[in-house]
Design a protein around this motif. Sequence first.
Motif, mmCIF file in Angstrom:
data_model
loop_
_atom_site.group_PDB
_atom_site.id
_atom_site.type_symbol
_atom_site.label_atom_id
_atom_site.label_comp_id
_atom_site.label_asym_id
_atom_site.label_seq_id
_atom_site.Cartn_x
_atom_site.Cartn_y
_atom_site.Cartn_z
ATOM 1 N N ALA A 138 0.835 -1.204 0.000
ATOM 2 C CA ALA A 138 0.000 0.000 0.000
ATOM 3 C C ALA A 138 0.870 1.254 0.000
ATOM 4 C CB ALA A 138 -0.924 -0.007 1.214
ATOM 5 N N LEU A 139 1.918 1.250 0.823
ATOM 6 C CA LEU A 139 2.838 2.390 0.880
ATOM 7 C C LEU A 139 3.487 2.632 -0.478
ATOM 8 C CD1 LEU A 139 4.620 4.534 2.254
ATOM 9 C CD2 LEU A 139 6.107 2.670 3.047
ATOM 10 N N ARG A 140 3.950 1.593 -1.116
ATOM 11 C CA ARG A 140 4.632 1.742 -2.402
ATOM 12 C C ARG A 140 3.684 2.261 -3.481
ATOM 13 N NH1 ARG A 140 8.346 -3.604 -1.507
ATOM 14 N NH2 ARG A 140 10.102 -2.519 -0.544
ATOM 15 N N GLU A 141 2.434 1.844 -3.441
ATOM 16 C CA GLU A 141 1.468 2.345 -4.416
ATOM 17 C C GLU A 141 1.201 3.836 -4.180
ATOM 18 O OE1 GLU A 141 -1.425 2.781 -7.409
ATOM 19 O OE2 GLU A 141 0.329 1.525 -7.122
ATOM 20 N N LEU A 142 1.095 4.242 -2.922
ATOM 21 C CA LEU A 142 0.886 5.662 -2.623
ATOM 22 C C LEU A 142 2.108 6.486 -3.025
ATOM 23 C CD1 LEU A 142 -0.857 5.462 0.882
ATOM 24 C CD2 LEU A 142 -1.908 5.638 -1.375
ATOM 25 N N GLN A 143 3.297 5.933 -2.814
ATOM 26 C CA GLN A 143 4.515 6.617 -3.251
ATOM 27 C C GLN A 143 4.514 6.800 -4.762
ATOM 28 O OE1 GLN A 143 7.334 3.884 -1.442
ATOM 29 N NE2 GLN A 143 7.953 5.403 0.086
ATOM 30 N N ARG A 144 4.051 5.793 -5.497
ATOM 31 C CA ARG A 144 3.995 5.896 -6.959
ATOM 32 C C ARG A 144 3.045 7.014 -7.381
ATOM 33 N NH1 ARG A 144 0.895 4.683 -11.068
ATOM 34 N NH2 ARG A 144 -0.751 3.856 -9.727
ATOM 35 N N LEU A 145 1.897 7.107 -6.721
ATOM 36 C CA LEU A 145 0.922 8.139 -7.060
ATOM 37 C C LEU A 145 1.434 9.542 -6.720
ATOM 38 C CD1 LEU A 145 -2.320 6.381 -5.763
ATOM 39 C CD2 LEU A 145 -1.711 6.803 -8.147
ATOM 40 N N ALA A 146 2.264 9.620 -5.684
ATOM 41 C CA ALA A 146 2.762 10.925 -5.230
ATOM 42 C C ALA A 146 3.907 11.434 -6.086
ATOM 43 C CB ALA A 146 3.196 10.833 -3.766
ATOM 44 N N ARG A 147 4.448 10.578 -6.959
ATOM 45 C CA ARG A 147 5.576 10.958 -7.797
ATOM 46 C C ARG A 147 5.239 10.755 -9.264
ATOM 47 N NH1 ARG A 147 9.674 7.287 -4.111
ATOM 48 N NH2 ARG A 147 9.563 8.578 -2.214
#
Length: 213
Positions: A203-212
Motif C-alpha cells: 500500500a505504501l509503495r502504491e501511494l509513493q507511486r501516485l505521489a511521484r
Amino acid sequence: MATIVPAILVKSATEFEQRVSILTDDLDTVRVDILDGTFVQPSTFHDPKQIQHIDTFIQYELDLMVNDPLPVIKEWAKLPQTIRAIVHAELDTDMRELLREIKNLGLETGIALLPKTQVSDVEHLLNEVDMVLIRGNEPGYSGRTFDPAMYKKIVELEQEHPHLMITVDIGVNADTIPDLVKSGASLLSVNSAIYKEMDPIAALRELQRLARP
C-alpha cells in the motif's frame, strides 16, 4: 511530486515498535501523532523513554495535537532521531516564543492549521517556521475523509509562500493524492491508507507511486 510520510498513531510502545519495524529501508521519516486528550480526543502513546531502545535510522517528526506541547517536545528531543515538531497555530500561547523554544532544542518547526484557520491568520508566523501542516478535516481518530475546501488553502500557501514545506494530514489516500500533489503539497501524511491494508508495504509503495507522477 510529493513524499509520503507514514503517520504512527498508536496506543502502546509495543504497537509503535511494530509499526516502525515493518517500514521499508528507503523511507527516512515517520510522523508521530501525539494526542493527550486536551486539544482533541483521544489520547495516544507518546512516551519516548519506552521506545528509545529502537535501533532505527528512521527519523521522527512530531505532530502535536496537545494544549501544552513543549514538555512533550523536550522529552522527544532527547532522541537523536527526532528532527521536527509541529504545533497547532490555534494554541492559546505566545506562538513566537514556543517556536523559539523548539528551535533552541535543535529541531525544525512547523505549525498546523485546523480547517477553520486561514493562511491569513498565520501570516505573522510564516517566516518563523519550516513547514505548514494543513488538516484535511478535524483531527482526532484516523480514517476521516478529506474536505475538498482545503485544496484552496494548499494552493494559496504554495503560491504565496513557495519556500515552505506544505504537508497534508487526514484523508490522504489513493483518491486524493493526485489532486493534493497538483495543489502544491510536498509531504503527505498517511495512516489508515497504509496500516489498515492487508499488505501495508504494498500500500505504501502504491501511494509513493501516485505521489511521484
